[in-house]
Design a protein around this motif. Structure first.
Motif, PDB file in Angstrom:
ATOM      1  N   THR A   9      32.423  19.881  14.073  1.00 58.13           N
ATOM      2  CA  THR A   9      32.097  18.609  14.724  1.00 58.13           C
ATOM      3  C   THR A   9      30.697  18.161  14.347  1.00 58.13           C
ATOM      4  O   THR A   9      30.461  16.985  14.037  1.00 58.13           O
ATOM      5  N   LEU A  10      29.733  19.098  14.372  1.00 60.26           N
ATOM      6  CA  LEU A  10      28.360  18.763  13.999  1.00 60.26           C
ATOM      7  C   LEU A  10      28.306  18.236  12.571  1.00 60.26           C
ATOM      8  O   LEU A  10      27.670  17.207  12.289  1.00 60.26           O
ATOM      9  N   SER A  11      28.982  18.909  11.655  1.00 56.47           N
ATOM     10  CA  SER A  11      28.940  18.489  10.248  1.00 56.47           C
ATOM     11  C   SER A  11      29.637  17.152  10.029  1.00 56.47           C
ATOM     12  O   SER A  11      29.338  16.447   9.056  1.00 56.47           O
ATOM     13  N   SER A  12      30.541  16.777  10.931  1.00 54.35           N
ATOM     14  CA  SER A  12      31.236  15.496  10.776  1.00 54.35           C
ATOM     15  C   SER A  12      30.291  14.308  10.938  1.00 54.35           C
ATOM     16  O   SER A  12      30.607  13.196  10.515  1.00 54.35           O
ATOM     17  N   TYR A  13      29.123  14.528  11.557  1.00 52.59           N
ATOM     18  CA  TYR A  13      28.145  13.456  11.718  1.00 52.59           C
ATOM     19  C   TYR A  13      27.373  13.177  10.416  1.00 52.59           C
ATOM     20  O   TYR A  13      26.724  12.135  10.297  1.00 52.59           O
ATOM     21  N   LEU A  14      27.415  14.098   9.472  1.00 52.42           N
ATOM     22  CA  LEU A  14      26.573  13.963   8.281  1.00 52.42           C
ATOM     23  C   LEU A  14      26.882  12.697   7.488  1.00 52.42           C
ATOM     24  O   LEU A  14      25.977  12.072   6.929  1.00 52.42           O
ATOM     25  N   SER A  15      28.137  12.313   7.434  1.00 51.27           N
ATOM     26  CA  SER A  15      28.491  11.113   6.670  1.00 51.27           C
ATOM     27  C   SER A  15      27.903   9.844   7.280  1.00 51.27           C
ATOM     28  O   SER A  15      27.756   8.822   6.590  1.00 51.27           O
ATOM     29  N   SER A  16      27.539   9.905   8.559  1.00 54.32           N
ATOM     30  CA  SER A  16      26.928   8.744   9.215  1.00 54.32           C
ATOM     31  C   SER A  16      25.422   8.696   9.055  1.00 54.32           C
ATOM     32  O   SER A  16      24.785   7.709   9.436  1.00 54.32           O
ATOM     33  N   LEU A  37      24.646  23.743  23.044  1.00 60.35           N
ATOM     34  CA  LEU A  37      23.894  24.693  22.222  1.00 60.35           C
ATOM     35  C   LEU A  37      24.588  26.054  22.215  1.00 60.35           C
ATOM     36  O   LEU A  37      24.641  26.723  21.175  1.00 60.35           O
ATOM     37  N   ASP A  38      25.119  26.468  23.341  1.00 62.13           N
ATOM     38  CA  ASP A  38      25.869  27.725  23.379  1.00 62.13           C
ATOM     39  C   ASP A  38      27.040  27.693  22.401  1.00 62.13           C
ATOM     40  O   ASP A  38      27.343  28.698  21.746  1.00 62.13           O
ATOM     41  N   ASP A  39      27.709  26.535  22.286  1.00 60.26           N
ATOM     42  CA  ASP A  39      28.845  26.415  21.363  1.00 60.26           C
ATOM     43  C   ASP A  39      28.418  26.659  19.914  1.00 60.26           C
ATOM     44  O   ASP A  39      29.211  27.143  19.099  1.00 60.26           O
ATOM     45  N   LEU A  40      27.179  26.287  19.601  1.00 58.03           N
ATOM     46  CA  LEU A  40      26.681  26.426  18.231  1.00 58.03           C
ATOM     47  C   LEU A  40      26.146  27.832  17.944  1.00 58.03           C
ATOM     48  O   LEU A  40      25.794  28.127  16.797  1.00 58.03           O
ATOM     49  N   LEU A  41      26.094  28.672  18.963  1.00 57.62           N
ATOM     50  CA  LEU A  41      25.553  30.036  18.797  1.00 57.62           C
ATOM     51  C   LEU A  41      26.578  31.081  19.237  1.00 57.62           C
ATOM     52  O   LEU A  41      26.255  32.024  19.950  1.00 57.62           O
ATOM     53  N   PRO A  42      27.826  30.957  18.795  1.00 59.82           N
ATOM     54  CA  PRO A  42      28.867  31.850  19.300  1.00 59.82           C
ATOM     55  C   PRO A  42      28.671  33.292  18.846  1.00 59.82           C
ATOM     56  O   PRO A  42      28.325  33.564  17.695  1.00 59.82           O
ATOM     57  N   GLY A  43      28.880  34.212  19.766  1.00 61.71           N
ATOM     58  CA  GLY A  43      28.868  35.630  19.409  1.00 61.71           C
ATOM     59  C   GLY A  43      27.522  36.254  19.183  1.00 61.71           C
ATOM     60  O   GLY A  43      27.434  37.439  18.848  1.00 61.71           O
ATOM     61  N   VAL A  44      26.434  35.494  19.349  1.00 60.61           N
ATOM     62  CA  VAL A  44      25.098  36.047  19.102  1.00 60.61           C
ATOM     63  C   VAL A  44      24.574  36.711  20.380  1.00 60.61           C
ATOM     64  O   VAL A  44      24.466  36.063  21.422  1.00 60.61           O
ATOM     65  N   ALA A  56       0.550  27.969  15.443  1.00 61.13           N
ATOM     66  CA  ALA A  56       0.688  27.735  16.879  1.00 61.13           C
ATOM     67  C   ALA A  56       2.058  28.150  17.395  1.00 61.13           C
ATOM     68  O   ALA A  56       2.462  27.733  18.470  1.00 61.13           O
ATOM     69  N   VAL A  57       2.765  28.998  16.642  1.00 62.41           N
ATOM     70  CA  VAL A  57       4.165  29.268  16.935  1.00 62.41           C
ATOM     71  C   VAL A  57       4.417  30.726  17.286  1.00 62.41           C
ATOM     72  O   VAL A  57       4.046  31.633  16.532  1.00 62.41           O
ATOM     73  N   VAL A  58       5.063  30.934  18.430  1.00 67.86           N
ATOM     74  CA  VAL A  58       5.616  32.242  18.774  1.00 67.86           C
ATOM     75  C   VAL A  58       7.030  32.269  18.195  1.00 67.86           C
ATOM     76  O   VAL A  58       7.913  31.545  18.657  1.00 67.86           O
ATOM     77  N   TRP A  59       7.230  33.093  17.184  1.00 62.26           N
ATOM     78  CA  TRP A  59       8.517  33.121  16.502  1.00 62.26           C
ATOM     79  C   TRP A  59       9.437  34.187  17.081  1.00 62.26           C
ATOM     80  O   TRP A  59       9.035  35.335  17.286  1.00 62.26           O
ATOM     81  N   THR A  60      10.678  33.804  17.324  1.00 58.47           N
ATOM     82  CA  THR A  60      11.739  34.725  17.703  1.00 58.47           C
ATOM     83  C   THR A  60      12.869  34.552  16.695  1.00 58.47           C
ATOM     84  O   THR A  60      13.408  33.448  16.556  1.00 58.47           O
ATOM     85  N   VAL A  61      13.189  35.608  15.968  1.00 58.13           N
ATOM     86  CA  VAL A  61      14.292  35.572  15.006  1.00 58.13           C
ATOM     87  C   VAL A  61      15.351  36.547  15.494  1.00 58.13           C
ATOM     88  O   VAL A  61      15.086  37.741  15.649  1.00 58.13           O
ATOM     89  N   PHE A  62      16.534  36.046  15.768  1.00 57.51           N
ATOM     90  CA  PHE A  62      17.580  36.862  16.364  1.00 57.51           C
ATOM     91  C   PHE A  62      18.247  37.740  15.312  1.00 57.51           C
ATOM     92  O   PHE A  62      18.440  37.334  14.165  1.00 57.51           O
ATOM     93  N   LYS A  63      18.583  38.949  15.734  1.00 60.88           N
ATOM     94  CA  LYS A  63      19.123  39.944  14.808  1.00 60.88           C
ATOM     95  C   LYS A  63      20.547  39.625  14.382  1.00 60.88           C
ATOM     96  O   LYS A  63      20.922  39.846  13.222  1.00 60.88           O
ATOM     97  N   GLU A  64      21.347  39.131  15.309  1.00 63.30           N
ATOM     98  CA  GLU A  64      22.736  38.837  14.988  1.00 63.30           C
ATOM     99  C   GLU A  64      22.862  37.424  14.441  1.00 63.30           C
ATOM    100  O   GLU A  64      22.161  36.505  14.889  1.00 63.30           O
ATOM    101  N   THR A  65      23.747  37.239  13.484  1.00 65.37           N
ATOM    102  CA  THR A  65      23.868  35.954  12.794  1.00 65.37           C
ATOM    103  C   THR A  65      24.938  35.077  13.436  1.00 65.37           C
ATOM    104  O   THR A  65      25.834  35.553  14.138  1.00 65.37           O
ATOM    105  N   VAL A  66      24.821  33.784  13.151  1.00 61.70           N
ATOM    106  CA  VAL A  66      25.859  32.819  13.520  1.00 61.70           C
ATOM    107  C   VAL A  66      26.843  32.767  12.355  1.00 61.70           C
ATOM    108  O   VAL A  66      26.437  32.563  11.205  1.00 61.70           O
TER     109      VAL A  66
END
Length: 308
Positions: A187-194, A210-217, A237-247
């Motif tokens: 659904t998100l990618s369907s907006y690209l043509s617009s 947002l939860d829908d876009l991060l399934p299983g993480v 100025a950034v506190v970085w959090t990089v999650f171990k499990e991938t989308v």
């Protein structure tokens, strides 16, 4: 605070900011303005000592018991996504008010502003910004958050070493021959043509959270370090959090991001390889399941003792 970095940071981070012309003419695709030149054209921070992105070496990450679970506010709301935009450098989705994060050893509640994406050139040329143990993933999603106490004032936030918190999610191909999956990403990618031309934007209809876009993480498992914005003026100025499990996203959806969106008009180049190259390593900390393991072993030992 009057300096170029603050001007550009406002352009990048604030959904309502108008940026008819960038204070720093940076790019990804030309040798005159790509990331090799950023330390020269944006000298205040882009040649600093805590720059992002980095390669995360998991064996070198220090366990930190303070890295507790996050609390995510309105990540489950299917009306939290407001607008999707082709900025000419990435695809950015801004949020309605009320999306926030706390916990995770952050000093206070942070308001969530937007997410944007970094990619390579289709599945075959990966384009995540961070790498883990030297591996670069096809794409990376960044959720940008600002300290709530700043009430959206990004000039103050970028002058604070922890004024912003970025959540990084690495994206890789879903196993099997799935297409159009997950449905939220299709659904998100369907907006690209617009929004095929730079500067174009459309409203996001209700239906994706947002939860829908991060399934299983598992969002309790992550790496942490102090770094910078990954675009000029590279404010530290950034506190970085990089999650171990991938989308996990199907290959066809990953490929769409490097086929449709142009830098400016339809005759300009397609946006590809919109990631900054790796910067010198920083001290990385990580969550650990050791406490859970110890607790489980303790209960098992107690159970055995009670049986004797």
């Amino acid at each position: 605070m009057k300096w170029i970095g603050a001007v550009l940071a406002v352009c990048v981070l604030v959904p309502s900011a108008h940026c008819a012309s960038d204070a720093i003419p940076w790019c990804y695709h030309l040798p005159t303005c790509n990331d090799v030149t950023w330390p020269t054209i944006a000298t205040k921070f882009c040649n600093g000592s805590r720059q992002s992105p980095i390669d995360i070496v998991s064996a070198s990450a220090h366990i930190d018991s303070k890295l507790t679970a996050f609390t995510f506010y309105n990540f489950s709301s299917n009306t939290s996504l407001k607008k999707i935009e082709n900025t000419g450098k990435t695809v950015k989705v801004t949020f309605n008010s009320g999306v926030k994060i706390s916990g995770g050893d952050l000093s206070e509640v942070y308001d969530s502003l937007q997410f944007h994406l970094h990619w390579g050139n289709g599945f075959s040329v990966p384009g995540s910004e961070h790498t883990v143990n030297g591996k670069r993933y096809p794409m990376e999603l960044h959720i940008v958050n600002i300290k709530s106490s700043y009430n959206g004032n990004t000039t103050q936030a970028v002058a604070d070493s922890t004024g912003l918190a970025a959540l990084g999610f690495l994206i890789e191909e879903m196993e099997g021959n799935a297409t159009g999956q997950p449905a939220s990403w299709f659904t998100l990618s369907s907006y690209l043509s617009s929004i095929s031309n730079g500067g174009e934007s459309v409203s996001v209809k209700a239906g994706i959270s947002l939860d829908d876009l991060l399934p299983g993480v598992d969002r309790t498992k992550y790496f942490r370090y102090l770094g910078s914005l990954t675009t000029p003026s590279c404010n530290e100025a950034v506190v970085w959090t990089v999650f171990k499990e991938t989308v996990k996203v199907s290959r066809d959806v990953i490929n769409m991001f490097s086929k449709i969106t142009h830098i400016s008009n339809s005759t300009s180049p397609i946006i590809i390889n919109n990631y900054r190259n790796l910067q010198p390593a920083q001290r990385v900390t990580t969550t650990s399941s050791t406490s859970k393991t110890c607790a489980s072993l303790g209960l098992l030992a107690l159970s055995l003792l009670l049986r004797t």
